[in-house]
Design a protein around this motif. Structure first.
Motif, PDB file in Angstrom:
ATOM      1  N   THR A   1      35.162  47.700  52.455  1.00 12.47           N
ATOM      2  CA  THR A   1      34.697  46.348  52.789  1.00 12.47           C
ATOM      3  C   THR A   1      35.412  45.821  54.025  1.00 12.47           C
ATOM      4  O   THR A   1      34.814  45.697  55.095  1.00 12.47           O
ATOM      5  CB  THR A   1      34.934  45.395  51.609  1.00 12.47           C
TER       6      THR A   1
ATOM      7  N   ARG B   1      48.928  32.081  53.035  1.00  8.54           N
ATOM      8  CA  ARG B   1      47.893  31.825  52.028  1.00  8.54           C
ATOM      9  C   ARG B   1      48.370  30.784  51.033  1.00  8.54           C
ATOM     10  O   ARG B   1      49.496  30.847  50.558  1.00  8.54           O
ATOM     11  CB  ARG B   1      47.606  33.131  51.290  1.00  8.54           C
TER      12      ARG B   1
ATOM     13  N   ASN C   1      45.713  30.540  45.407  1.00  7.80           N
ATOM     14  CA  ASN C   1      44.562  31.426  45.627  1.00  7.80           C
ATOM     15  C   ASN C   1      44.921  32.847  45.187  1.00  7.80           C
ATOM     16  O   ASN C   1      45.682  33.531  45.851  1.00  7.80           O
ATOM     17  CB  ASN C   1      44.165  31.384  47.106  1.00  7.80           C
ATOM     18  N   PRO C   2      44.364  33.303  44.040  1.00 11.47           N
ATOM     19  CA  PRO C   2      44.805  34.568  43.437  1.00 11.47           C
ATOM     20  C   PRO C   2      44.373  35.810  44.224  1.00 11.47           C
ATOM     21  O   PRO C   2      43.477  35.747  45.056  1.00 11.47           O
ATOM     22  CB  PRO C   2      44.124  34.548  42.066  1.00 11.47           C
TER      23      PRO C   2
ATOM     24  N   ILE D   1      43.239  40.054  44.467  1.00  7.60           N
ATOM     25  CA  ILE D   1      42.498  41.114  43.774  1.00  7.60           C
ATOM     26  C   ILE D   1      43.436  42.309  43.574  1.00  7.60           C
ATOM     27  O   ILE D   1      44.162  42.692  44.491  1.00  7.60           O
ATOM     28  CB  ILE D   1      41.264  41.540  44.599  1.00  7.60           C
TER      29      ILE D   1
ATOM     30  N   HIS E   1      43.823  46.286  43.008  1.00  9.53           N
ATOM     31  CA  HIS E   1      43.046  47.497  43.318  1.00  9.53           C
ATOM     32  C   HIS E   1      43.559  48.690  42.528  1.00  9.53           C
ATOM     33  O   HIS E   1      44.771  48.935  42.486  1.00  9.53           O
ATOM     34  CB  HIS E   1      43.117  47.784  44.822  1.00  9.53           C
TER      35      HIS E   1
ATOM     36  N   ILE F   1      36.236  39.905  37.281  1.00  8.83           N
ATOM     37  CA  ILE F   1      37.307  39.035  36.791  1.00  8.83           C
ATOM     38  C   ILE F   1      37.274  39.023  35.267  1.00  8.83           C
ATOM     39  O   ILE F   1      36.218  38.840  34.662  1.00  8.83           O
ATOM     40  CB  ILE F   1      37.150  37.617  37.363  1.00  8.83           C
TER      41      ILE F   1
ATOM     42  N   THR G   1      43.287  34.689  34.223  1.00 11.85           N
ATOM     43  CA  THR G   1      42.397  35.816  34.512  1.00 11.85           C
ATOM     44  C   THR G   1      42.943  36.648  35.669  1.00 11.85           C
ATOM     45  O   THR G   1      43.832  36.201  36.402  1.00 11.85           O
ATOM     46  CB  THR G   1      41.003  35.291  34.910  1.00 11.85           C
TER      47      THR G   1
ATOM     48  N   ARG H   1      39.432  45.536  41.312  1.00 10.33           N
ATOM     49  CA  ARG H   1      38.458  46.291  42.105  1.00 10.33           C
ATOM     50  C   ARG H   1      38.905  47.738  42.231  1.00 10.33           C
ATOM     51  O   ARG H   1      40.094  48.009  42.393  1.00 10.33           O
ATOM     52  CB  ARG H   1      38.331  45.647  43.491  1.00 10.33           C
TER      53      ARG H   1
ATOM     54  N   PRO I   1      44.688  41.031  49.224  1.00 12.64           N
ATOM     55  CA  PRO I   1      43.675  40.156  49.802  1.00 12.64           C
ATOM     56  C   PRO I   1      43.276  40.746  51.152  1.00 12.64           C
ATOM     57  O   PRO I   1      43.871  41.732  51.598  1.00 12.64           O
ATOM     58  CB  PRO I   1      44.434  38.846  50.001  1.00 12.64           C
ATOM     59  N   SER I   2      42.278  40.167  51.780  1.00 14.12           N
ATOM     60  CA  SER I   2      41.935  40.599  53.135  1.00 14.12           C
ATOM     61  C   SER I   2      43.159  40.398  54.037  1.00 14.12           C
ATOM     62  O   SER I   2      43.915  39.443  53.874  1.00 14.12           O
ATOM     63  CB  SER I   2      40.737  39.800  53.635  1.00 14.12           C
TER      64      SER I   2
ATOM     65  N   GLU J   1      33.611  41.235  52.491  1.00 13.25           N
ATOM     66  CA  GLU J   1      34.427  41.452  51.309  1.00 13.25           C
ATOM     67  C   GLU J   1      33.546  41.721  50.088  1.00 13.25           C
ATOM     68  O   GLU J   1      32.371  41.364  50.049  1.00 13.25           O
ATOM     69  CB  GLU J   1      35.320  40.235  51.019  1.00 13.25           C
ATOM     70  N   SER J   2      34.188  42.270  49.055  1.00 11.91           N
ATOM     71  CA  SER J   2      33.482  42.682  47.846  1.00 11.91           C
ATOM     72  C   SER J   2      32.752  41.521  47.163  1.00 11.91           C
ATOM     73  O   SER J   2      33.142  40.360  47.271  1.00 11.91           O
ATOM     74  CB  SER J   2      34.478  43.287  46.858  1.00 11.91           C
TER      75      SER J   2
ATOM     76  N   ARG K   1      31.218  35.307  44.496  1.00  6.56           N
ATOM     77  CA  ARG K   1      31.166  35.593  45.935  1.00  6.56           C
ATOM     78  C   ARG K   1      30.157  36.712  46.157  1.00  6.56           C
ATOM     79  O   ARG K   1      30.309  37.794  45.607  1.00  6.56           O
ATOM     80  CB  ARG K   1      32.548  36.028  46.443  1.00  6.56           C
TER      81      ARG K   1
ATOM     82  N   SER L   1      36.439  29.650  41.700  1.00  8.63           N
ATOM     83  CA  SER L   1      37.225  30.663  42.390  1.00  8.63           C
ATOM     84  C   SER L   1      38.000  29.911  43.465  1.00  8.63           C
ATOM     85  O   SER L   1      37.395  29.295  44.334  1.00  8.63           O
ATOM     86  CB  SER L   1      36.296  31.688  43.010  1.00  8.63           C
TER      87      SER L   1
ATOM     88  N   GLY M   1      39.383  30.523  46.139  1.00 16.51           N
ATOM     89  CA  GLY M   1      39.051  30.821  47.540  1.00 16.51           C
ATOM     90  C   GLY M   1      37.909  29.970  48.071  1.00 16.51           C
ATOM     91  O   GLY M   1      37.774  29.783  49.273  1.00 16.51           O
TER      92      GLY M   1
HETATM   93  O1  TXA Z   1      36.628  43.393  49.559  1.00 19.98           O
HETATM   94  C1  TXA Z   1      37.531  42.714  49.115  1.00 19.98           C
HETATM   95  O2  TXA Z   1      37.446  42.099  48.033  1.00 19.98           O
HETATM   96  C2  TXA Z   1      38.833  42.660  49.925  1.00 19.98           C
HETATM   97  C3  TXA Z   1      39.417  44.057  49.976  1.00 19.98           C
HETATM   98  C4  TXA Z   1      40.771  44.085  50.610  1.00 19.98           C
HETATM   99  O3  TXA Z   1      39.442  44.615  48.700  1.00 19.98           O
HETATM  100  N1  TXA Z   1      39.727  41.694  49.364  1.00 19.98           N
HETATM  101  C5  TXA Z   1      39.504  40.360  49.439  1.00 19.98           C
HETATM  102  O4  TXA Z   1      40.493  39.591  48.866  1.00 19.98           O
HETATM  103  O5  TXA Z   1      38.538  39.881  49.968  1.00 19.98           O
HETATM  104  P1  TXA Z   1      40.623  38.007  49.141  1.00 19.98           P
HETATM  105  O6  TXA Z   1      41.905  37.638  48.533  1.00 19.98           O
HETATM  106  O7  TXA Z   1      40.463  37.744  50.589  1.00 19.98           O
HETATM  107  O8  TXA Z   1      39.474  37.370  48.320  1.00 19.98           O
HETATM  108  C6  TXA Z   1      39.574  37.317  46.908  1.00 19.98           C
HETATM  109  C7  TXA Z   1      38.699  36.225  46.362  1.00 19.98           C
HETATM  110  C8  TXA Z   1      39.275  34.861  46.661  1.00 19.98           C
HETATM  111  O9  TXA Z   1      38.208  33.986  46.980  1.00 19.98           O
HETATM  112  C9  TXA Z   1      39.927  34.466  45.342  1.00 19.98           C
HETATM  113  O10 TXA Z   1      39.960  33.073  45.155  1.00 19.98           O
HETATM  114  C10 TXA Z   1      39.032  35.164  44.325  1.00 19.98           C
HETATM  115  O11 TXA Z   1      38.637  36.366  44.942  1.00 19.98           O
HETATM  116  N2  TXA Z   1      39.761  35.468  43.088  1.00 19.98           N
HETATM  117  C11 TXA Z   1      40.769  36.346  42.907  1.00 19.98           C
HETATM  118  N3  TXA Z   1      41.218  36.314  41.647  1.00 19.98           N
HETATM  119  C12 TXA Z   1      40.460  35.404  40.984  1.00 19.98           C
HETATM  120  C13 TXA Z   1      40.430  34.891  39.647  1.00 19.98           C
HETATM  121  N4  TXA Z   1      41.277  35.319  38.724  1.00 19.98           N
HETATM  122  N5  TXA Z   1      39.514  33.945  39.337  1.00 19.98           N
HETATM  123  C14 TXA Z   1      38.629  33.500  40.274  1.00 19.98           C
HETATM  124  N6  TXA Z   1      38.624  33.929  41.563  1.00 19.98           N
HETATM  125  C15 TXA Z   1      39.511  34.856  41.918  1.00 19.98           C
END
Ligand code: TXA
Ligand code: MG
Length: 340
Positions: free
Chosen positions: A33, A56, A60-61, A63, A65, A98, A115, A119, A140-141, A178-179, A193, A227, A229
């Motif tokens: 991604t 950050r 903001n939690p 992911i 891997h 999640i 939670t 991924r 995260p990204s 992103e995913s 998302r 979420s 983010g």
């Molecule tokens: O493709 C992707 O998902 C990339 C690659 C690196 O794997 N990662 C990514 O991570 O985009 P990030 O942190 O930029 O985006 C993660 C999103 C954020 O909007 C965050 O709020 C949400 O996922 N998120 C993470 N854990 C969560 C949770 N427990 N509940 C709700 N939202 C969550």
């Protein structure tokens, strides 16, 4: 700090990345991604460094891997049938699920939520690094918070050089956005998302899947974000971005009326030379995957060209285009103008 340049095609560099991560370091890694900024997900101090490097918000939690399906169960309270179904269809791949978290996930990673997002990426280098590290990786990204996500190692260095231990160069990312994030922690599966795996794909797998309204609309003042983010301004170049929704002739006519110093167009491929202002394209109008792959690079390019006001062509918010639309309206701070 000196940021090491590592090459994903060299086995010794994969081992080096794994070693830095085991020692609590931060390594940017390629995924299918976008590039992720990885740290040991079970080490709270390592995870905390991610927030500092990206700037950050702490709520903001991240992911987590994994590189093998059996790494999922220890991270969550239980693995429901819906998660098994999604894993069977879409993992390894650009989908994040999640679920209620297990105790081993530090509050730094889940940002205090009950939670955790998990991924299983398909990129061979991402999988190899997770295996070399021997632990699940929070990532995260790998952009500075608020900036467009990085789809090439050069983007990562633009934001993170000197702030992280290493970047592993695996070339450009194939998917480019992103995913897809879906929560299975509530009554009904819910898309939080949109991504390369579409809402329709999820519905084919699970039956009923809700789409969170925040995918397309700004959160209401004071509303809780499903979420975290979703709350933040995202993907934004330094310029003000306005989405223009309408056919090309109206778009071109609008730009003719609004041309001026610092004004640029973010258009579809092939339209550049027919516009009265300097233009950057983000894929062909009929090719949403190309749009996904090129959007973030195009947004960064606008910064390099010192754009001050960007008028963007509006993608179709359907199917795969929903992911592109979702990123662009955030880059535009939800400023959309309907033409005609
Ligand atoms: O493709 C992707 O998902 C990339 C690659 C690196 O794997 N990662 C990514 O991570 O985009 P990030 O942190 O930029 O985006 C993660 C999103 C954020 O909007 C965050 O709020 C949400 O996922 N998120 C993470 N854990 C969560 C949770 N427990 N509940 C709700 N939202 C969550
Ligand atoms: Mg991000």
């Amino acid at each position: 700090m000196q940021t090491e340049r590592l090459d994903a095609s060299r086995p010794e560099d994969i081992r080096r990345a794994g070693e830095l991560l085991r020692k609590g370091g931060l390594v940017a890694i390629p995924t299918e991604t976008v590039y992720g900024l990885a740290a040991n997900a079970l080490d709270r101090a390592a995870a905390a460094k991610i927030f500092a490097a990206k700037g950050r918000p702490a709520d903001n939690p991240l992911i987590v891997h994994i590189a093998k399906l059996d790494q999922l169960a220890p991270l969550v309270r239980e693995v429901p049938e819906t998660a098994r179904e999604l894993a069977a269809r879409f993992w390894p791949g650009p989908l994040t699920v999640i679920l209620p978290k297990a105790d081993c996930i530090p509050a730094e990673v889940s940002a205090g939520l009950p939670t955790v997002a998990v991924r299983f990426p398909s990129h061979p280098a991402a999988r190899a690094v997770i295996q070399a590290a021997g632990v699940p990786l929070a990532a995260p990204s790998a952009n500075t918070s608020g900036r467009p996500s990085p789809t090439a190692a050069g983007h990562v260095l633009d934001d993170m050089d000197g702030k992280i231990d290493a970047v592993l160069d695996g070339g450009p990312c194939e998917v480019g956005v992103e995913s897809t994030v879906v929560t299975l922690a509530g009554q009904t599966p819910r898309l939080l998302r949109p991504g390369h795996i579409t809402l329709e794909d999820l519905r084919n797998a699970l039956g009923e899947v809700e789409a969170d309204p925040a995918i397309l609309h700004p959160l209401k003042e004071g509303a809780a974000a499903p979420s975290p983010g979703m709350k933040y301004k995202h993907y934004a170049p330094k310029a003000r971005v306005i989405l223009l929704d309408g056919p090309f002739p109206l778009y071109r006519a609008y730009l003719e009326r609004h041309a001026g110093p610092g004004v640029m167009a973010l258009c579809f491929a092939g339209e550049e030379s027919r516009l009265p202002v300097p233009a950057i394209s983000y894929g062909a109008e009929s090719e949403p995957w190309e749009q996904e792959r090129e959007l973030f690079d195009a947004l960064r390019e606008l910064d390099k060209r010192d754009a001050r006001l960007v008028y963007a062509r509006c993608p179709e918010p359907e199917g795969r285009g929903l992911a592109v639309y979702n990123r662009l309206i955030r880059a535009a701070g939800f400023e959309v103008e309907r033409l005609g």
